[in-house]
Write a protein that holds these residues in place. Structure first.
Motif, PDB file in Angstrom:
ATOM      1  N   ILE A  60      -3.669   7.776  -0.971  1.00  0.00           N
ATOM      2  CA  ILE A  60      -3.301   6.464  -0.448  1.00  0.00           C
ATOM      3  C   ILE A  60      -3.161   5.512  -1.629  1.00  0.00           C
ATOM      4  O   ILE A  60      -4.043   5.404  -2.465  1.00  0.00           O
ATOM      5  CB  ILE A  60      -4.353   5.939   0.535  1.00  0.00           C
ATOM      6  CG1 ILE A  60      -4.431   6.846   1.758  1.00  0.00           C
ATOM      7  CG2 ILE A  60      -4.039   4.496   0.940  1.00  0.00           C
ATOM      8  CD1 ILE A  60      -5.532   6.501   2.721  1.00  0.00           C
ATOM      9  N   VAL A  61      -2.023   4.830  -1.687  1.00  0.00           N
ATOM     10  CA  VAL A  61      -1.737   3.884  -2.764  1.00  0.00           C
ATOM     11  C   VAL A  61      -2.104   2.471  -2.352  1.00  0.00           C
ATOM     12  O   VAL A  61      -2.615   1.690  -3.151  1.00  0.00           O
ATOM     13  CB  VAL A  61      -0.238   3.942  -3.155  1.00  0.00           C
ATOM     14  CG1 VAL A  61       0.093   2.915  -4.211  1.00  0.00           C
ATOM     15  CG2 VAL A  61       0.138   5.332  -3.608  1.00  0.00           C
ATOM     16  N   ASP A  62      -1.868   2.119  -1.084  1.00  0.00           N
ATOM     17  CA  ASP A  62      -2.095   0.755  -0.639  1.00  0.00           C
ATOM     18  C   ASP A  62      -2.334   0.716   0.865  1.00  0.00           C
ATOM     19  O   ASP A  62      -1.807   1.538   1.610  1.00  0.00           O
ATOM     20  CB  ASP A  62      -0.874  -0.109  -0.986  1.00  0.00           C
ATOM     21  CG  ASP A  62      -1.145  -1.605  -0.900  1.00  0.00           C
ATOM     22  OD1 ASP A  62      -2.334  -2.007  -0.928  1.00  0.00           O
ATOM     23  OD2 ASP A  62      -0.175  -2.371  -0.805  1.00  0.00           O
ATOM     24  N   ILE A  63      -3.139  -0.253   1.292  1.00  0.00           N
ATOM     25  CA  ILE A  63      -3.400  -0.497   2.704  1.00  0.00           C
ATOM     26  C   ILE A  63      -3.235  -1.987   2.937  1.00  0.00           C
ATOM     27  O   ILE A  63      -3.855  -2.802   2.250  1.00  0.00           O
ATOM     28  CB  ILE A  63      -4.836  -0.092   3.100  1.00  0.00           C
ATOM     29  CG1 ILE A  63      -5.105   1.364   2.752  1.00  0.00           C
ATOM     30  CG2 ILE A  63      -5.090  -0.378   4.570  1.00  0.00           C
ATOM     31  CD1 ILE A  63      -6.567   1.733   2.800  1.00  0.00           C
ATOM     32  N   VAL A  64      -2.400  -2.351   3.898  1.00  0.00           N
ATOM     33  CA  VAL A  64      -2.210  -3.748   4.258  1.00  0.00           C
ATOM     34  C   VAL A  64      -2.386  -3.840   5.763  1.00  0.00           C
ATOM     35  O   VAL A  64      -1.733  -3.109   6.515  1.00  0.00           O
ATOM     36  CB  VAL A  64      -0.806  -4.263   3.857  1.00  0.00           C
ATOM     37  CG1 VAL A  64      -0.615  -5.708   4.286  1.00  0.00           C
ATOM     38  CG2 VAL A  64      -0.580  -4.098   2.365  1.00  0.00           C
ATOM     39  N   GLU A  65      -3.271  -4.745   6.208  1.00  0.00           N
ATOM     40  CA  GLU A  65      -3.504  -4.868   7.639  1.00  0.00           C
ATOM     41  C   GLU A  65      -3.429  -6.327   8.055  1.00  0.00           C
ATOM     42  O   GLU A  65      -3.966  -7.208   7.392  1.00  0.00           O
ATOM     43  CB  GLU A  65      -4.873  -4.291   8.007  1.00  0.00           C
ATOM     44  CG  GLU A  65      -5.118  -4.266   9.487  1.00  0.00           C
ATOM     45  CD  GLU A  65      -6.293  -3.399   9.894  1.00  0.00           C
ATOM     46  OE1 GLU A  65      -6.430  -3.167  11.102  1.00  0.00           O
ATOM     47  OE2 GLU A  65      -7.067  -2.969   9.034  1.00  0.00           O
ATOM     48  N   SER A  66      -2.733  -6.552   9.152  1.00  0.00           N
ATOM     49  CA  SER A  66      -2.700  -7.874   9.770  1.00  0.00           C
ATOM     50  C   SER A  66      -3.404  -7.749  11.119  1.00  0.00           C
ATOM     51  O   SER A  66      -3.908  -6.674  11.458  1.00  0.00           O
ATOM     52  CB  SER A  66      -1.253  -8.346   9.956  1.00  0.00           C
ATOM     53  OG  SER A  66      -0.628  -7.603  10.989  1.00  0.00           O
ATOM     54  N   ASN A  67      -3.403  -8.811  11.902  1.00  0.00           N
ATOM     55  CA  ASN A  67      -4.059  -8.715  13.208  1.00  0.00           C
ATOM     56  C   ASN A  67      -3.245  -7.878  14.209  1.00  0.00           C
ATOM     57  O   ASN A  67      -3.743  -7.537  15.264  1.00  0.00           O
ATOM     58  CB  ASN A  67      -4.353 -10.096  13.779  1.00  0.00           C
ATOM     59  CG  ASN A  67      -3.103 -10.937  13.947  1.00  0.00           C
ATOM     60  OD1 ASN A  67      -2.027 -10.557  13.486  1.00  0.00           O
ATOM     61  ND2 ASN A  67      -3.245 -12.080  14.586  1.00  0.00           N
ATOM     62  N   ARG A  68      -2.019  -7.505  13.857  1.00  0.00           N
ATOM     63  CA  ARG A  68      -1.181  -6.709  14.771  1.00  0.00           C
ATOM     64  C   ARG A  68      -0.706  -5.383  14.190  1.00  0.00           C
ATOM     65  O   ARG A  68      -0.371  -4.477  14.935  1.00  0.00           O
ATOM     66  CB  ARG A  68       0.031  -7.528  15.193  1.00  0.00           C
ATOM     67  CG  ARG A  68      -0.352  -8.750  15.995  1.00  0.00           C
ATOM     68  CD  ARG A  68       0.841  -9.533  16.459  1.00  0.00           C
ATOM     69  NE  ARG A  68       1.639  -8.710  17.358  1.00  0.00           N
ATOM     70  CZ  ARG A  68       2.917  -8.915  17.578  1.00  0.00           C
ATOM     71  NH1 ARG A  68       3.546  -9.890  16.981  1.00  0.00           N
ATOM     72  NH2 ARG A  68       3.590  -8.138  18.404  1.00  0.00           N
TER      73      ARG A  68
END
Length: 188
Positions: A60-68
């Motif tokens: 895994i290079v990157d994780i981006v999470e929003s509320n949706r």
């Protein structure tokens, strides 16, 4: 961009490839209930990258999470790895070996199996079949079932090799409490 659905409104995930600075990356974008599955995959991959050397996992290079939404970016598999046409029987033994090396085996009494999601799903799917009755004939409280860490979806489409080492992807269905035969039979 590559998607696996003709109507994106019916899906809860989207797949894409990008090429930046000479590196190709794979992206998994999820929303709705699939977010929990992918969060689980992130947790499993972080544990596996530290604890084991029996097989490789995707990075895994990157994780981006929003509320949706949740966006997970993976480094593309090394060029020397290729997809297996057929899953070798010893592959499941690597995951069992990982469980053994890390003391992840537990014995569970038959009456306690209902607390596991996999057993409820298994019972619903097969309860009217001869196979289910056959398996039940082996289980009793005097003979506990051994549960351990399993991949949960160890089909040939999730396994790659360079001829010496296996690389296993798609850990969304992994569990610390799956039956020992899960990865060998493909039933989970």
């Amino acid at each position: 961009v590559l998607t696996f659905s003709s109507d994106i409104r019916l899906r809860t995930r989207f797949y894409a490839f990008t090429r930046t600075k000479g590196e190709t990356q794979f992206h998994k974008i999820v929303w709705g209930p699939d977010r929990d599955k992918v969060r689980k995959e992130v947790d499993v991959l972080s544990k596996l990258s530290v604890r084991q050397k029996l097989f490789q996992t995707n990075e895994i290079v990157d994780i981006v999470e929003s509320n949706r939404h949740l966006l997970l970016t993976y480094r593309l598999l090394p060029e020397e790895f290729y997809a297996l046409g057929k899953k070798p029987m010893d592959l499941a033994d690597l995951v069992v070996g990982y469980s053994t090396a890390n003391n992840l085996r537990t014995e569970v009494q038959f009456r306690d199996l209902a607390r596991f999601d996999w057993f409820s799903n298994f019972r619903e799917r097969f309860r009217k079949s001869d196979f289910y009755r056959y398996l039940l004939s082996f289980w009793s409280d005097s003979d506990p079932l051994q549960v351990l860490f399993v991949h949960g979806d160890l089909g040939s489409e999730n396994v790659f090799t360079d001829g010496n080492m296996y690389l296993i992807i798609d850990w969304e269905k992994a569990s610390d409490f799956g039956p020992k035969w899960t990865d060998r039979t493909g039933i989970y």
